[in-house]
Write an enzyme that holds these catalytic residues in place. Sequence first.
Site, PDB file in Angstrom:
ATOM      1  N   ASN A   1      -3.698  -4.276   6.373  1.00 46.91           N
ATOM      2  CA  ASN A   1      -4.060  -5.145   5.247  1.00 46.91           C
ATOM      3  C   ASN A   1      -2.846  -6.018   4.956  1.00 46.91           C
ATOM      4  O   ASN A   1      -1.872  -5.557   4.370  1.00 46.91           O
ATOM      5  CB  ASN A   1      -4.428  -4.271   4.037  1.00 46.91           C
ATOM      6  CG  ASN A   1      -4.602  -5.102   2.774  1.00 46.91           C
ATOM      7  OD1 ASN A   1      -4.735  -6.329   2.839  1.00 46.91           O
ATOM      8  ND2 ASN A   1      -4.601  -4.437   1.626  1.00 46.91           N
TER       9      ASN A   1
ATOM     10  N   LYS B   1      -2.518  -8.513   3.038  1.00 50.50           N
ATOM     11  CA  LYS B   1      -2.406  -9.034   1.652  1.00 50.50           C
ATOM     12  C   LYS B   1      -2.055 -10.521   1.687  1.00 50.50           C
ATOM     13  O   LYS B   1      -2.534 -11.240   2.568  1.00 50.50           O
ATOM     14  CB  LYS B   1      -1.399  -8.193   0.861  1.00 50.50           C
ATOM     15  CG  LYS B   1      -1.702  -6.696   0.976  1.00 50.50           C
ATOM     16  CD  LYS B   1      -0.926  -5.828   0.042  1.00 50.50           C
ATOM     17  CE  LYS B   1      -1.355  -4.371   0.237  1.00 50.50           C
ATOM     18  NZ  LYS B   1      -0.726  -3.460  -0.717  1.00 50.50           N
TER      19      LYS B   1
ATOM     20  N   HIS C   1     -10.195  -3.110  -3.256  1.00 52.81           N
ATOM     21  CA  HIS C   1      -8.770  -2.762  -3.192  1.00 52.81           C
ATOM     22  C   HIS C   1      -8.208  -2.749  -4.619  1.00 52.81           C
ATOM     23  O   HIS C   1      -8.585  -3.576  -5.451  1.00 52.81           O
ATOM     24  CB  HIS C   1      -8.003  -3.767  -2.324  1.00 52.81           C
ATOM     25  CG  HIS C   1      -6.606  -3.315  -2.049  1.00 52.81           C
ATOM     26  ND1 HIS C   1      -5.590  -3.477  -2.958  1.00 52.81           N
ATOM     27  CD2 HIS C   1      -6.065  -2.670  -0.989  1.00 52.81           C
ATOM     28  CE1 HIS C   1      -4.486  -2.949  -2.461  1.00 52.81           C
ATOM     29  NE2 HIS C   1      -4.744  -2.451  -1.262  1.00 52.81           N
TER      30      HIS C   1
ATOM     31  N   GLU D   1      -5.615  -3.807  -5.872  1.00 52.19           N
ATOM     32  CA  GLU D   1      -5.020  -5.060  -6.356  1.00 52.19           C
ATOM     33  C   GLU D   1      -6.095  -6.033  -6.829  1.00 52.19           C
ATOM     34  O   GLU D   1      -5.879  -6.778  -7.785  1.00 52.19           O
ATOM     35  CB  GLU D   1      -4.120  -5.658  -5.257  1.00 52.19           C
ATOM     36  CG  GLU D   1      -2.816  -4.869  -5.144  1.00 52.19           C
ATOM     37  CD  GLU D   1      -2.186  -4.848  -3.760  1.00 52.19           C
ATOM     38  OE1 GLU D   1      -2.504  -5.709  -2.932  1.00 52.19           O
ATOM     39  OE2 GLU D   1      -1.375  -3.930  -3.516  1.00 52.19           O
TER      40      GLU D   1
ATOM     41  N   GLU E   1      -6.744   5.367  -1.523  1.00 54.83           N
ATOM     42  CA  GLU E   1      -5.404   4.816  -1.712  1.00 54.83           C
ATOM     43  C   GLU E   1      -4.924   5.052  -3.143  1.00 54.83           C
ATOM     44  O   GLU E   1      -5.273   4.271  -4.041  1.00 54.83           O
ATOM     45  CB  GLU E   1      -5.415   3.300  -1.464  1.00 54.83           C
ATOM     46  CG  GLU E   1      -5.831   2.887  -0.083  1.00 54.83           C
ATOM     47  CD  GLU E   1      -5.334   1.491   0.241  1.00 54.83           C
ATOM     48  OE1 GLU E   1      -4.605   1.348   1.230  1.00 54.83           O
ATOM     49  OE2 GLU E   1      -5.648   0.548  -0.515  1.00 54.83           O
TER      50      GLU E   1
ATOM     51  N   GLY F   1       2.718   0.466  -1.673  1.00 56.57           N
ATOM     52  CA  GLY F   1       3.882  -0.415  -1.682  1.00 56.57           C
ATOM     53  C   GLY F   1       5.092   0.156  -2.406  1.00 56.57           C
ATOM     54  O   GLY F   1       6.056  -0.538  -2.681  1.00 56.57           O
TER      55      GLY F   1
ATOM     56  N   SER G   1       1.792   3.494   1.486  1.00 50.91           N
ATOM     57  CA  SER G   1       3.107   3.732   2.099  1.00 50.91           C
ATOM     58  C   SER G   1       3.028   4.490   3.419  1.00 50.91           C
ATOM     59  O   SER G   1       3.909   5.304   3.728  1.00 50.91           O
ATOM     60  CB  SER G   1       4.057   4.429   1.108  1.00 50.91           C
ATOM     61  OG  SER G   1       4.310   3.590  -0.011  1.00 50.91           O
TER      62      SER G   1
HETATM   63  P1  PGA Z   1       1.203  -0.136   1.641  1.00 52.12           P
HETATM   64  O1  PGA Z   1      -0.221  -0.786   1.181  1.00 52.12           O
HETATM   65  O2  PGA Z   1       0.988   0.423   3.018  1.00 52.12           O
HETATM   66  O3  PGA Z   1       2.158  -1.295   1.611  1.00 52.12           O
HETATM   67  O4  PGA Z   1       1.521   0.919   0.655  1.00 52.12           O
HETATM   68  C1  PGA Z   1      -1.439  -0.160   1.463  1.00 52.12           C
HETATM   69  C2  PGA Z   1      -2.596  -0.979   0.921  1.00 52.12           C
HETATM   70  O5  PGA Z   1      -2.495  -1.497  -0.199  1.00 52.12           O
HETATM   71  O6  PGA Z   1      -3.636  -1.134   1.596  1.00 52.12           O
END
Ligand code: PGA
Length: 256
Positions: free
Chosen positions: A9, A11, A94, A96, A166, A172, A212
């Site tokens: 992903n 982003k 997601h 976000e 998640e 992140g 992560s």
């Molecule tokens: P990350 O993000 O691997 O940077 O923690 C995962 C995601 O939001 O899909």
Amino acid sequence: MRTPIIAGNWKMNKTPAEAVAFVNAIKDNLAPYTAVERVVCPPYVALPGVADALKGTEIAVGAQDVHWEEDGAFTSQIAPAMLEGLVKYVIIGHSETRAYQGVSDEMVNKKVKAALAHGLHPIIACGESLEINEAGGTRSFVEKQIRAAFADIPASDLANIVVAYEPIWAIGTGKSASAELANEIIGSIRVILEDIYGADVANAMRIQYGGSVKPANMVEYMSQPHIDGALVGGASLKEDAFVDLVRLANEAKGLS
Ligand code: PGA
């Protein structure tokens, strides 16, 4: 046996030119790991270039979101028909988009239905905040998200859906959930799906962990019985790391 799926992903990262250069650089290296489904989810504007660059490979392309309406006055949004033929997958719900764009459980359900109606395969993301986690509310929160996302979705569509658990506090942050905890929550998601659809359908569903994930912890996650791959943000932006993740997933499931 469930085929593991590793999805990057991206982003809001990489210009269209950077995105195409990235997939051109990794596609041959990803080719041998055929037992793992490999997916990249670039920003919308990079989708045509990336889809074109990956033609003839087994690497699939995904979008990061989709609207549920067919068309209309929805400034900034992308309709499912616009993604048809361009992507196989679409990430829906997601955290976000839930946090910054007000995507609700009900909208997630509408997006899932719209995506399926256009032949797109949803990757439905769910997961709790740190506050909910610390208060011991993870299971009930995730159950509510899952039941809402799957409302009125027939069992016949389930083979085309992937779930990604998640935990928001792990995204992140470098603070990943332990593999045991992730496996436990993903197992509980499978129990909910079993309750709705029966054991056969639930056992065939692929459920990823996300938050992560990096080469250093990939094997731990992939060794867990309920975890069928990963939705990866940060580590999917680096060529070597993404190839390593796919290689490790392939090996960990004894598929190399
Ligand atoms: P990350 O993000 O691997 O940077 O923690 C995962 C995601 O939001 O899909």
